[in-house]
Motif scaffolding. Structure first.
Motif, PDB file in Angstrom:
ATOM      1  N   GLY A   1     -40.905  -9.135 -50.526  1.00  0.00           N
ATOM      2  CA  GLY A   1     -40.246 -10.502 -50.979  1.00  0.00           C
ATOM      3  C   GLY A   1     -40.851 -11.350 -49.769  1.00  0.00           C
ATOM      4  O   GLY A   1     -41.962 -11.252 -49.089  1.00  0.00           O
ATOM      5  N   ASP A   2     -40.155 -12.404 -49.791  1.00  0.00           N
ATOM      6  CA  ASP A   2     -40.428 -13.870 -49.032  1.00  0.00           C
ATOM      7  C   ASP A   2     -39.646 -13.459 -47.560  1.00  0.00           C
ATOM      8  O   ASP A   2     -38.341 -13.824 -47.506  1.00  0.00           O
ATOM      9  CB  ASP A   2     -39.863 -14.966 -49.576  1.00  0.00           C
ATOM     10  N   ILE A   3     -40.205 -13.274 -46.441  1.00  0.00           N
ATOM     11  CA  ILE A   3     -39.564 -13.048 -45.383  1.00  0.00           C
ATOM     12  C   ILE A   3     -38.729 -14.351 -44.953  1.00  0.00           C
ATOM     13  O   ILE A   3     -37.744 -14.177 -44.125  1.00  0.00           O
ATOM     14  CB  ILE A   3     -40.846 -12.664 -44.268  1.00  0.00           C
ATOM     15  N   THR A   4     -39.230 -15.370 -45.234  1.00  0.00           N
ATOM     16  CA  THR A   4     -38.517 -16.792 -44.711  1.00  0.00           C
ATOM     17  C   THR A   4     -37.129 -16.904 -45.385  1.00  0.00           C
ATOM     18  O   THR A   4     -36.213 -17.552 -45.055  1.00  0.00           O
ATOM     19  CB  THR A   4     -39.077 -18.089 -45.280  1.00  0.00           C
ATOM     20  N   LYS A   5     -36.635 -16.196 -46.400  1.00  0.00           N
ATOM     21  CA  LYS A   5     -35.456 -16.056 -47.363  1.00  0.00           C
ATOM     22  C   LYS A   5     -34.375 -15.116 -46.741  1.00  0.00           C
ATOM     23  O   LYS A   5     -33.370 -15.149 -47.058  1.00  0.00           O
ATOM     24  CB  LYS A   5     -35.802 -15.914 -48.800  1.00  0.00           C
ATOM     25  N   LEU A   6     -34.827 -14.151 -45.804  1.00  0.00           N
ATOM     26  CA  LEU A   6     -33.880 -13.195 -45.366  1.00  0.00           C
ATOM     27  C   LEU A   6     -32.880 -13.740 -44.481  1.00  0.00           C
ATOM     28  O   LEU A   6     -33.173 -14.336 -43.578  1.00  0.00           O
ATOM     29  CB  LEU A   6     -34.803 -12.017 -44.657  1.00  0.00           C
ATOM     30  N   ASP A   7     -31.647 -12.967 -44.456  1.00  0.00           N
ATOM     31  CA  ASP A   7     -30.482 -13.347 -43.730  1.00  0.00           C
ATOM     32  C   ASP A   7     -30.474 -12.191 -42.744  1.00  0.00           C
ATOM     33  O   ASP A   7     -29.717 -11.251 -42.879  1.00  0.00           O
ATOM     34  CB  ASP A   7     -29.119 -13.445 -44.695  1.00  0.00           C
ATOM     35  N   VAL A   8     -31.251 -12.532 -41.811  1.00  0.00           N
ATOM     36  CA  VAL A   8     -31.333 -11.690 -40.610  1.00  0.00           C
ATOM     37  C   VAL A   8     -31.121 -12.283 -39.383  1.00  0.00           C
ATOM     38  O   VAL A   8     -31.297 -13.631 -39.179  1.00  0.00           O
ATOM     39  CB  VAL A   8     -32.691 -10.758 -40.764  1.00  0.00           C
ATOM     40  N   ASP A   9     -30.975 -11.555 -38.312  1.00  0.00           N
ATOM     41  CA  ASP A   9     -30.947 -12.346 -36.803  1.00  0.00           C
ATOM     42  C   ASP A   9     -32.203 -12.892 -36.575  1.00  0.00           C
ATOM     43  O   ASP A   9     -32.250 -13.995 -35.917  1.00  0.00           O
ATOM     44  CB  ASP A   9     -30.466 -11.430 -35.667  1.00  0.00           C
ATOM     45  N   ALA A  10     -33.218 -12.187 -36.994  1.00  0.00           N
ATOM     46  CA  ALA A  10     -34.706 -12.596 -36.283  1.00  0.00           C
ATOM     47  C   ALA A  10     -35.755 -12.172 -37.534  1.00  0.00           C
ATOM     48  O   ALA A  10     -35.641 -11.136 -37.994  1.00  0.00           O
ATOM     49  CB  ALA A  10     -35.146 -12.098 -35.004  1.00  0.00           C
ATOM     50  N   ILE A  11     -36.639 -13.207 -37.482  1.00  0.00           N
ATOM     51  CA  ILE A  11     -37.945 -12.732 -38.470  1.00  0.00           C
ATOM     52  C   ILE A  11     -38.953 -12.816 -37.373  1.00  0.00           C
ATOM     53  O   ILE A  11     -39.068 -13.587 -36.424  1.00  0.00           O
ATOM     54  CB  ILE A  11     -38.417 -13.717 -39.558  1.00  0.00           C
ATOM     55  N   VAL A  12     -39.924 -12.136 -37.738  1.00  0.00           N
ATOM     56  CA  VAL A  12     -41.250 -12.025 -36.753  1.00  0.00           C
ATOM     57  C   VAL A  12     -42.514 -12.857 -37.597  1.00  0.00           C
ATOM     58  O   VAL A  12     -42.506 -12.651 -38.461  1.00  0.00           O
ATOM     59  CB  VAL A  12     -41.641 -10.537 -36.637  1.00  0.00           C
ATOM     60  N   ASN A  13     -42.927 -13.480 -36.818  1.00  0.00           N
ATOM     61  CA  ASN A  13     -44.099 -14.652 -37.255  1.00  0.00           C
ATOM     62  C   ASN A  13     -45.401 -14.123 -36.937  1.00  0.00           C
ATOM     63  O   ASN A  13     -45.808 -13.983 -35.718  1.00  0.00           O
ATOM     64  CB  ASN A  13     -43.915 -15.741 -36.812  1.00  0.00           C
ATOM     65  N   ALA A  14     -46.162 -13.654 -37.767  1.00  0.00           N
ATOM     66  CA  ALA A  14     -47.766 -13.054 -37.386  1.00  0.00           C
ATOM     67  C   ALA A  14     -48.467 -14.580 -37.251  1.00  0.00           C
ATOM     68  O   ALA A  14     -49.147 -15.320 -38.126  1.00  0.00           O
ATOM     69  CB  ALA A  14     -48.099 -12.469 -38.546  1.00  0.00           C
ATOM     70  N   ALA A  15     -48.310 -14.995 -35.881  1.00  0.00           N
ATOM     71  CA  ALA A  15     -48.787 -16.254 -35.651  1.00  0.00           C
ATOM     72  C   ALA A  15     -50.120 -16.113 -34.983  1.00  0.00           C
ATOM     73  O   ALA A  15     -50.740 -15.115 -34.539  1.00  0.00           O
ATOM     74  CB  ALA A  15     -47.800 -16.723 -34.391  1.00  0.00           C
ATOM     75  N   ASN A  16     -50.651 -17.387 -34.907  1.00  0.00           N
ATOM     76  CA  ASN A  16     -52.285 -17.405 -34.081  1.00  0.00           C
ATOM     77  C   ASN A  16     -51.791 -17.871 -32.706  1.00  0.00           C
ATOM     78  O   ASN A  16     -50.641 -18.115 -32.353  1.00  0.00           O
ATOM     79  CB  ASN A  16     -52.899 -18.621 -34.744  1.00  0.00           C
ATOM     80  N   SER A  17     -52.594 -17.978 -31.781  1.00  0.00           N
ATOM     81  CA  SER A  17     -52.573 -17.944 -30.306  1.00  0.00           C
ATOM     82  C   SER A  17     -51.869 -19.228 -29.984  1.00  0.00           C
ATOM     83  O   SER A  17     -51.473 -19.577 -29.119  1.00  0.00           O
ATOM     84  CB  SER A  17     -53.719 -17.606 -29.654  1.00  0.00           C
ATOM     85  N   SER A  18     -52.215 -20.366 -30.720  1.00  0.00           N
ATOM     86  CA  SER A  18     -51.537 -21.588 -30.663  1.00  0.00           C
ATOM     87  C   SER A  18     -49.906 -21.832 -30.827  1.00  0.00           C
ATOM     88  O   SER A  18     -49.470 -22.618 -30.395  1.00  0.00           O
ATOM     89  CB  SER A  18     -52.452 -22.728 -31.403  1.00  0.00           C
ATOM     90  N   LEU A  19     -49.428 -21.093 -31.690  1.00  0.00           N
ATOM     91  CA  LEU A  19     -48.255 -21.078 -32.128  1.00  0.00           C
ATOM     92  C   LEU A  19     -47.907 -22.174 -32.800  1.00  0.00           C
ATOM     93  O   LEU A  19     -46.711 -22.602 -33.108  1.00  0.00           O
ATOM     94  CB  LEU A  19     -47.201 -20.940 -31.329  1.00  0.00           C
ATOM     95  N   LEU A  20     -48.907 -23.137 -33.297  1.00  0.00           N
ATOM     96  CA  LEU A  20     -48.543 -24.356 -33.977  1.00  0.00           C
ATOM     97  C   LEU A  20     -48.900 -24.332 -35.577  1.00  0.00           C
ATOM     98  O   LEU A  20     -49.021 -25.318 -36.306  1.00  0.00           O
ATOM     99  CB  LEU A  20     -49.560 -25.346 -33.442  1.00  0.00           C
ATOM    100  N   GLY A  21     -48.646 -22.873 -36.225  1.00  0.00           N
ATOM    101  CA  GLY A  21     -48.716 -22.822 -37.476  1.00  0.00           C
ATOM    102  C   GLY A  21     -50.268 -22.627 -38.030  1.00  0.00           C
ATOM    103  O   GLY A  21     -51.078 -22.741 -37.234  1.00  0.00           O
ATOM    104  N   GLY A  22     -50.088 -22.175 -39.204  1.00  0.00           N
ATOM    105  CA  GLY A  22     -51.406 -21.785 -39.773  1.00  0.00           C
ATOM    106  C   GLY A  22     -51.410 -21.342 -41.077  1.00  0.00           C
ATOM    107  O   GLY A  22     -50.569 -21.804 -42.065  1.00  0.00           O
TER     108      GLY A  22
END
Length: 161
Positions: free
Chosen positions: A8-29
């Motif tokens: 499913g869609d990680i952004t829809k989960l009702d959890v304490d934290a979701i982990v973002n597989a980010a790039n090194s800038s942390l500014l989205g991608g």
């Protein structure tokens, strides 16, 4: 510890934290990174600008803003080059994320399949590293969710759990 695999869609989960597989800038991608930034809202980007980026294998934490999750843990996975340090860095992503979860009294956390998208990490190898590393935290009172975007990854995680 309770480990579950979800498609499913990680952004829809009702959890304490979701982990973002980010790039090194942390500014989205792209991929999950872009989806998390879009769902969380521009406040996430504003907070990420204050963090000064993130090195591969490390993790940083922010608020979740418009997400159901209270926190987003951003970690930068390795670009796959079939070198020994690839697995060390990927394992470090999970360890760094779990360390932040424990420091912040997080009892439920959702992980995407870190580095398996545009970073090219073979899904079977990445899933084995993820499950092995997370199982090292089995003494903790935490629910861990491996959230899969596709059926192949979902099957790989289920075979390992």
């Amino acid at each position: 510890m309770n480990i579950q695999v979800i498609k499913g869609d990680i952004t829809k989960l009702d959890v304490d934290a979701i982990v973002n597989a980010a790039n090194s800038s942390l500014l989205g991608g792209g991929g999950v990174d872009g989806a998390i930034h879009r769902a969380a809202g521009k406040e996430l980007l504003a907070e990420c600008r204050l963090l000064g980026g993130c090195k591969t294998g490390e993790a940083k934490i922010t608020k979740g803003y418009n997400l159901k999750a209270k926190y987003v843990i951003h970690t930068v996975g390795p670009v796959y080059h079939d070198r020994e340090d690839d697995s060390v860095l990927l394992e470090s992503c999970y360890k760094s994320s779990m360390a932040l979860a424990l420091e912040n009294d997080i009892h439920s956390i959702a992980f995407p399949a870190i580095s398996t998208g545009v970073y090219g990490y073979p899904k079977d190898k990445a899933c084995k590293i993820a499950v092995k590393t997370i199982k090292e935290y089995d003494k903790y009172d935490i629910d861990v969710y491996f959230v899969c975007f596709d059926s192949e990854t979902y099957g790989l995680y289920n075979d390992l759990i």
